[in-house]
Design a protein around this motif. Structure first.
Motif, PDB file in Angstrom:
ATOM      1  N   THR A 185       0.862  -1.183   0.000  1.00 19.62           N
ATOM      2  CA  THR A 185       0.000   0.000   0.000  1.00 19.62           C
ATOM      3  C   THR A 185       0.900   1.236   0.000  1.00 19.62           C
ATOM      4  N   ARG A 196       1.081   5.234   0.267  1.00 21.98           N
ATOM      5  CA  ARG A 196       0.262   6.352   0.762  1.00 21.98           C
ATOM      6  C   ARG A 196       1.015   7.667   0.618  1.00 21.98           C
ATOM      7  N   ILE A 216       0.561   7.431  -7.528  1.00 24.21           N
ATOM      8  CA  ILE A 216       0.482   6.580  -8.732  1.00 24.21           C
ATOM      9  C   ILE A 216       1.861   6.470  -9.388  1.00 24.21           C
ATOM     10  N   ALA A 265       3.912   4.220  -7.221  1.00 20.11           N
ATOM     11  CA  ALA A 265       3.517   2.811  -7.388  1.00 20.11           C
ATOM     12  C   ALA A 265       4.079   2.274  -8.703  1.00 20.11           C
ATOM     13  N   VAL A 295      -3.347  -3.628  -9.757  1.00 19.96           N
ATOM     14  CA  VAL A 295      -3.028  -2.250  -9.354  1.00 19.96           C
ATOM     15  C   VAL A 295      -4.371  -1.571  -9.118  1.00 19.96           C
ATOM     16  N   GLU A 296      -4.507  -0.996  -7.939  1.00 21.51           N
ATOM     17  CA  GLU A 296      -5.814  -0.467  -7.563  1.00 21.51           C
ATOM     18  C   GLU A 296      -5.634   0.921  -6.959  1.00 21.51           C
ATOM     19  N   GLY A 297      -6.288   1.934  -7.524  1.00 20.32           N
ATOM     20  CA  GLY A 297      -6.203   3.268  -6.919  1.00 20.32           C
ATOM     21  C   GLY A 297      -6.755   4.325  -7.834  1.00 20.32           C
ATOM     22  N   GLY A 298      -7.086   5.483  -7.271  1.00 20.60           N
ATOM     23  CA  GLY A 298      -7.562   6.616  -8.062  1.00 20.60           C
ATOM     24  C   GLY A 298      -9.060   6.652  -8.225  1.00 20.60           C
ATOM     25  N   GLU A 351      -3.810   7.034  -2.103  1.00 16.60           N
ATOM     26  CA  GLU A 351      -3.458   5.641  -1.811  1.00 16.60           C
ATOM     27  C   GLU A 351      -3.548   4.779  -3.069  1.00 16.60           C
ATOM     28  N   VAL A 352      -2.564   3.906  -3.261  1.00 12.10           N
ATOM     29  CA  VAL A 352      -2.604   2.907  -4.335  1.00 12.10           C
ATOM     30  C   VAL A 352      -2.194   1.569  -3.740  1.00 12.10           C
ATOM     31  N   ARG A 353      -2.884   0.511  -4.142  1.00 19.34           N
ATOM     32  CA  ARG A 353      -2.516  -0.829  -3.651  1.00 19.34           C
ATOM     33  C   ARG A 353      -2.028  -1.689  -4.806  1.00 19.34           C
ATOM     34  N   LEU A 354      -0.938  -2.386  -4.571  1.00 18.13           N
ATOM     35  CA  LEU A 354      -0.367  -3.311  -5.559  1.00 18.13           C
ATOM     36  C   LEU A 354      -0.447  -4.717  -4.975  1.00 18.13           C
TER      37      LEU A 354
END
Ligand code: ZN
Ligand code: ZN
Length: 384
Positions: free
Chosen positions: A187, A189, A205, A208, A236-239, A248-251
């Protein structure tokens, strides 16, 4: 043996197709376990149920020896919508036997019936029907439920159908045969903000993206070139929208290795890289890392016994030159007891759908070969 096994296998084909029509997910294999227990009882075999929740153990004893061999099959299906187009396709929407565990269960049942009938061994055969192989650790659940204290085994063996090998080919190898499977979630941040004012935010982003790019250099530069490892980032999740910089972006991804030292090194390198790359971009990163299946490591002499049994039966067997990067929870049993995990070639024609493909169906033609190998291993390793 071969003619009797072939006769029994033709009966078991109907059982296999019935299990295929009624697939059940991890730890929900209640119908499957009841079918297994019912048939074992019908054949006069001692049955123990609810081991590791939905697991079943059958015991065939002969003579006075305490020596025991374990033969294992998995019973669970996958959350896949089946597209095999067969008459025995799944009747449960979104659940399918796309890994052939219905076939593994039928092969072990066939071997069990043969062994109970012929009893050409001295000791005990423990038939281990395990739940939840697909990612849920049913083998670990059985081990934690006292499997090997209640049913001690000198050696254990398991088969998996293998569509990339010609039908009936037996292959295995000493040492690693399937990979350890780990999953991670990183994660990232930072401060979110307006897309038109990047100087007032920290771009999670971009950070990440740098973590993703750099992570793919770790296997090449941090791991001994003679060792094997795979690192894949799979989500890849975020935005939210085009004009907002998110905070926040999660990989998400997976690491596959065959050696615990390589596994340690890759986990540490990934953690270090994630934290440092995030820091360099004015963000922070945390990583959750779960080692869910260990590597499946065959005992060298048990792998040899399996190859010899296959050569005695079929006149040939393949010493596999490399392990597969898929994983297998039989690994948990192999951490307790020496044994071997064996591939049974199951290709249909020139091309078969791979394991976990919605079009996959177990190749019934290999049922006798798998059952004969399991029965032969029990007879040879419990030789009178
Ligand atoms: Zn599978
Ligand atoms: Zn499988």
């Amino acid at each position: 043996m071969w003619s009797r096994i072939t006769e029994l296998a033709s009966d078991l084909r109907a059982v296999r197709r019935d299990l295929h029509r009624h697939p059940e997910l991890a730890f929900k294999e209640r119908r499957t376990a009841a079918v297994v227990a019912g048939l074992l009882r019908e054949w006069g075999i001692e049955v123990h149920e609810c081991i590791g929740r939905t697991g079943v153990v059958g015991v065939i004893a002969n003579g006075n020896s305490d020596r025991a061999i374990g033969l294992r099959a998995d019973m669970d299906a996958l959350p896949i919508r089946e597209a095999s187009g067969t008459a025995h396709a799944s009747v449960h929407e979104g659940i399918a036997h796309s890994c052939g565990h219905d076939g593994h269960t039928a092969m072990l049942l066939c071997a069990a019936r043969y062994l109970a009938e012929t009893r050409r061994f001295e000791g005990r055969v423990h038939l281990l029907f395990q739940p939840a192989e697909e990612g849920q650790g049913g083998a670990r659940a059985m081990v934690e439920d006292g499997l090997f204290e209640r049913f001690p085994c000198a050696e254990i063996y398991a088969l998996h159908n293998w569509p990339s090998l010609p039908a009936g080919t037996i292959a295995t190898r000493p040492g690693p045969i399937m990979a350890a499977a780990d999953r991670f979630e990183i994660t990232v941040r930072g401060a979110g903000g307006h897309a038109g004012q990047p100087h007032l935010a920290s771009d999670v982003i971009l950070c990440a993206a740098q973590i993703v790019t750099g992570a793919h250099t770790l296997v090449a530069r941090r791991i001994d070139p003679a060792a094997n490892a795979v690192l894949s980032i799979t989500r890849v999740e975020g935005g939210y929208t085009h004009n907002v910089l998110p905070s926040e972006v999660r990989l998400t991804g997976t690491v596959r290795t065959f050696d615990p030292l390589v596994q340690d090194r890759l986990e540490a390198a990934l953690r270090d890289w994630g934290e440092q790359a995030a820091k360099a971009g004015g963000c922070s990163a945390t990583m959750e890392y779960v080692r869910y299946y260990p590597a499946t490591i065959n005992d060298a002499s048990c792998a040899q016994h399996a190859l010899e049994a296959a050569r005695a039966l079929f006149g040939g067997a393949l010493l596999a030159d490399a392990p597969a990067a898929t994983s297998e929870d039989f690994a948990f049993m192999l951490q307790q007891v020496p044994g071997a995990y064996i591939w049974l070639g199951s290709r249909v024609g020139d091309h078969s759908p791979p394991l976990h493909d919605p079009a996959f169906d177990f190749n019934d033609d290999v049922l006798p070969a798998g059952a004969a190998l399991l029965a032969t291993l029990a007879e040879r390793r419990l030789g009178i």
